[in-house]
Scaffold this motif. Structure first.
Motif, PDB file in Angstrom:
ATOM      1  N   ASP A 203    -132.108 -17.944  31.249  1.00  0.00           N
ATOM      2  CA  ASP A 203    -133.373 -18.319  31.887  1.00  0.00           C
ATOM      3  C   ASP A 203    -134.368 -17.170  31.870  1.00  0.00           C
ATOM      4  O   ASP A 203    -135.560 -17.363  31.617  1.00  0.00           O
ATOM      5  CB  ASP A 203    -133.131 -18.760  33.334  1.00  0.00           C
ATOM      6  N   ALA A 204    -133.897 -15.956  32.127  1.00  0.00           N
ATOM      7  CA  ALA A 204    -134.787 -14.790  32.125  1.00  0.00           C
ATOM      8  C   ALA A 204    -135.360 -14.546  30.738  1.00  0.00           C
ATOM      9  O   ALA A 204    -136.563 -14.269  30.589  1.00  0.00           O
ATOM     10  CB  ALA A 204    -134.039 -13.554  32.609  1.00  0.00           C
ATOM     11  N   LEU A 205    -134.530 -14.654  29.714  1.00  0.00           N
ATOM     12  CA  LEU A 205    -135.011 -14.444  28.348  1.00  0.00           C
ATOM     13  C   LEU A 205    -135.990 -15.534  27.934  1.00  0.00           C
ATOM     14  O   LEU A 205    -136.985 -15.260  27.253  1.00  0.00           O
ATOM     15  CB  LEU A 205    -133.830 -14.364  27.380  1.00  0.00           C
ATOM     16  N   ALA A 206    -135.738 -16.765  28.359  1.00  0.00           N
ATOM     17  CA  ALA A 206    -136.675 -17.855  28.065  1.00  0.00           C
ATOM     18  C   ALA A 206    -138.010 -17.616  28.761  1.00  0.00           C
ATOM     19  O   ALA A 206    -139.084 -17.816  28.176  1.00  0.00           O
ATOM     20  CB  ALA A 206    -136.080 -19.194  28.492  1.00  0.00           C
ATOM     21  N   ALA A 207    -137.972 -17.165  30.022  1.00  0.00           N
ATOM     22  CA  ALA A 207    -139.214 -16.861  30.755  1.00  0.00           C
ATOM     23  C   ALA A 207    -139.973 -15.719  30.086  1.00  0.00           C
ATOM     24  O   ALA A 207    -141.198 -15.758  29.983  1.00  0.00           O
ATOM     25  CB  ALA A 207    -138.888 -16.521  32.207  1.00  0.00           C
ATOM     26  N   GLN A 208    -139.242 -14.701  29.631  1.00  0.00           N
ATOM     27  CA  GLN A 208    -139.882 -13.583  28.926  1.00  0.00           C
ATOM     28  C   GLN A 208    -140.590 -14.082  27.664  1.00  0.00           C
ATOM     29  O   GLN A 208    -141.712 -13.674  27.382  1.00  0.00           O
ATOM     30  CB  GLN A 208    -138.842 -12.535  28.534  1.00  0.00           C
ATOM     31  N   ALA A 209    -139.927 -14.942  26.913  1.00  0.00           N
ATOM     32  CA  ALA A 209    -140.514 -15.470  25.683  1.00  0.00           C
ATOM     33  C   ALA A 209    -141.770 -16.289  25.989  1.00  0.00           C
ATOM     34  O   ALA A 209    -142.789 -16.156  25.297  1.00  0.00           O
ATOM     35  CB  ALA A 209    -139.496 -16.309  24.931  1.00  0.00           C
ATOM     36  N   ARG A 210    -141.713 -17.106  27.022  1.00  0.00           N
ATOM     37  CA  ARG A 210    -142.879 -17.924  27.403  1.00  0.00           C
ATOM     38  C   ARG A 210    -144.043 -17.054  27.869  1.00  0.00           C
ATOM     39  O   ARG A 210    -145.198 -17.371  27.637  1.00  0.00           O
ATOM     40  CB  ARG A 210    -142.515 -18.915  28.511  1.00  0.00           C
ATOM     41  N   ALA A 211    -143.736 -15.959  28.536  1.00  0.00           N
ATOM     42  CA  ALA A 211    -144.777 -15.097  29.090  1.00  0.00           C
ATOM     43  C   ALA A 211    -145.492 -14.280  28.013  1.00  0.00           C
ATOM     44  O   ALA A 211    -146.581 -13.760  28.258  1.00  0.00           O
ATOM     45  CB  ALA A 211    -144.176 -14.158  30.129  1.00  0.00           C
ATOM     46  N   ASP A 212    -144.893 -14.170  26.835  1.00  0.00           N
ATOM     47  CA  ASP A 212    -145.489 -13.420  25.735  1.00  0.00           C
ATOM     48  C   ASP A 212    -145.947 -12.038  26.208  1.00  0.00           C
ATOM     49  O   ASP A 212    -147.110 -11.658  26.077  1.00  0.00           O
ATOM     50  CB  ASP A 212    -146.658 -14.205  25.127  1.00  0.00           C
ATOM     51  N   LEU A 213    -145.020 -11.308  26.787  1.00  0.00           N
ATOM     52  CA  LEU A 213    -145.320  -9.996  27.363  1.00  0.00           C
ATOM     53  C   LEU A 213    -145.639  -8.960  26.289  1.00  0.00           C
ATOM     54  O   LEU A 213    -145.067  -8.993  25.203  1.00  0.00           O
ATOM     55  CB  LEU A 213    -144.129  -9.515  28.195  1.00  0.00           C
ATOM     56  N   PRO A 214    -146.524  -8.020  26.595  1.00  0.00           N
ATOM     57  CA  PRO A 214    -146.890  -6.991  25.612  1.00  0.00           C
ATOM     58  C   PRO A 214    -145.880  -5.838  25.546  1.00  0.00           C
ATOM     59  O   PRO A 214    -146.100  -4.867  24.842  1.00  0.00           O
ATOM     60  CB  PRO A 214    -148.238  -6.486  26.135  1.00  0.00           C
ATOM     61  N   CYS A 215    -144.788  -5.955  26.301  1.00  0.00           N
ATOM     62  CA  CYS A 215    -143.782  -4.889  26.313  1.00  0.00           C
ATOM     63  C   CYS A 215    -142.395  -5.516  26.426  1.00  0.00           C
ATOM     64  O   CYS A 215    -142.259  -6.685  26.773  1.00  0.00           O
ATOM     65  CB  CYS A 215    -144.020  -3.946  27.487  1.00  0.00           C
ATOM     66  N   ALA A 216    -141.402  -4.719  26.129  1.00  0.00           N
ATOM     67  CA  ALA A 216    -140.023  -5.195  26.243  1.00  0.00           C
ATOM     68  C   ALA A 216    -139.588  -5.184  27.707  1.00  0.00           C
ATOM     69  O   ALA A 216    -140.087  -4.398  28.505  1.00  0.00           O
ATOM     70  CB  ALA A 216    -139.111  -4.298  25.423  1.00  0.00           C
ATOM     71  N   VAL A 217    -138.655  -6.046  28.020  1.00  0.00           N
ATOM     72  CA  VAL A 217    -138.082  -6.111  29.362  1.00  0.00           C
ATOM     73  C   VAL A 217    -136.617  -5.709  29.251  1.00  0.00           C
ATOM     74  O   VAL A 217    -135.912  -6.141  28.339  1.00  0.00           O
ATOM     75  CB  VAL A 217    -138.188  -7.540  29.943  1.00  0.00           C
TER      76      VAL A 217
ATOM     77  N   PRO B  65    -128.513 -11.943  22.186  1.00  0.00           N
ATOM     78  CA  PRO B  65    -128.994 -10.902  21.266  1.00  0.00           C
ATOM     79  C   PRO B  65    -130.343 -10.296  21.642  1.00  0.00           C
ATOM     80  O   PRO B  65    -130.668  -9.198  21.179  1.00  0.00           O
ATOM     81  CB  PRO B  65    -129.096 -11.622  19.919  1.00  0.00           C
ATOM     82  N   ASP B  66    -131.124 -10.965  22.464  1.00  0.00           N
ATOM     83  CA  ASP B  66    -132.432 -10.441  22.876  1.00  0.00           C
ATOM     84  C   ASP B  66    -132.384  -9.720  24.218  1.00  0.00           C
ATOM     85  O   ASP B  66    -133.428  -9.344  24.750  1.00  0.00           O
ATOM     86  CB  ASP B  66    -133.466 -11.567  22.937  1.00  0.00           C
ATOM     87  N   LEU B  67    -131.203  -9.531  24.768  1.00  0.00           N
ATOM     88  CA  LEU B  67    -131.044  -8.865  26.059  1.00  0.00           C
ATOM     89  C   LEU B  67    -130.990  -7.350  25.855  1.00  0.00           C
ATOM     90  O   LEU B  67    -130.257  -6.863  24.992  1.00  0.00           O
ATOM     91  CB  LEU B  67    -129.762  -9.344  26.741  1.00  0.00           C
ATOM     92  N   PHE B  68    -131.775  -6.626  26.638  1.00  0.00           N
ATOM     93  CA  PHE B  68    -131.797  -5.169  26.598  1.00  0.00           C
ATOM     94  C   PHE B  68    -131.523  -4.623  27.995  1.00  0.00           C
ATOM     95  O   PHE B  68    -131.751  -5.312  28.990  1.00  0.00           O
ATOM     96  CB  PHE B  68    -133.155  -4.664  26.093  1.00  0.00           C
ATOM     97  N   VAL B  69    -131.045  -3.385  28.057  1.00  0.00           N
ATOM     98  CA  VAL B  69    -130.697  -2.802  29.345  1.00  0.00           C
ATOM     99  C   VAL B  69    -131.437  -1.500  29.590  1.00  0.00           C
ATOM    100  O   VAL B  69    -131.876  -0.816  28.661  1.00  0.00           O
ATOM    101  CB  VAL B  69    -129.173  -2.546  29.476  1.00  0.00           C
ATOM    102  N   THR B  70    -131.582  -1.206  30.868  1.00  0.00           N
ATOM    103  CA  THR B  70    -131.936   0.126  31.343  1.00  0.00           C
ATOM    104  C   THR B  70    -130.613   0.727  31.785  1.00  0.00           C
ATOM    105  O   THR B  70    -129.968   0.213  32.693  1.00  0.00           O
ATOM    106  CB  THR B  70    -132.924   0.046  32.528  1.00  0.00           C
TER     107      THR B  70
END
Length: 95
Positions: free
Chosen positions: A5-19, A43-48
């Motif tokens: 759900d978070a990755l789908a929301a990120q894609a919809r938001a078309d953010l100018p930076c990585a999350v 595969p699109d999940l990134f971590v801090t």
């Protein structure tokens, strides 16, 4: 479901930076084994990376001594966007 759900929301938001999502005790990415499974699943999940938490949860050094551990670190390092650094020592809290 949360990360899908978070990755789908990120894609919809078309953010100018990585999350990226923090590896932290008490959270779903609180240990290297759970994080590895989730990174492979998404595969699109990134971590801090706040990997000091992993050492505490694992109760050992995660030094890549085994091939499986090296594979885990290869995956995690490729998907880490930001690092948290801490100073600590024996018998003293992290600063």
């Amino acid at each position: 479901a949360f990360f899908a759900d978070a990755l789908a929301a990120q894609a919809r938001a078309d953010l100018p930076c990585a999350v990226s999502h923090e590896t932290h005790r008490g959270r779903v990415l609180n240990n290297p084994w759970a994080a590895e499974r989730l990174l492979r699943r998404h595969p699109d999940l990134f971590v801090t990376g706040d990997f000091s938490h992993w050492l505490l949860v694992s109760e050992r050094l995660l030094d890549g001594a085994s091939p499986r551990e090296r594979d885990m670190w290869d995956l995690v390092s490729a998907r880490t966007l930001h690092l948290h650094a801490r100073v600590g020592g024996e018998q003293r809290p992290q600063h």
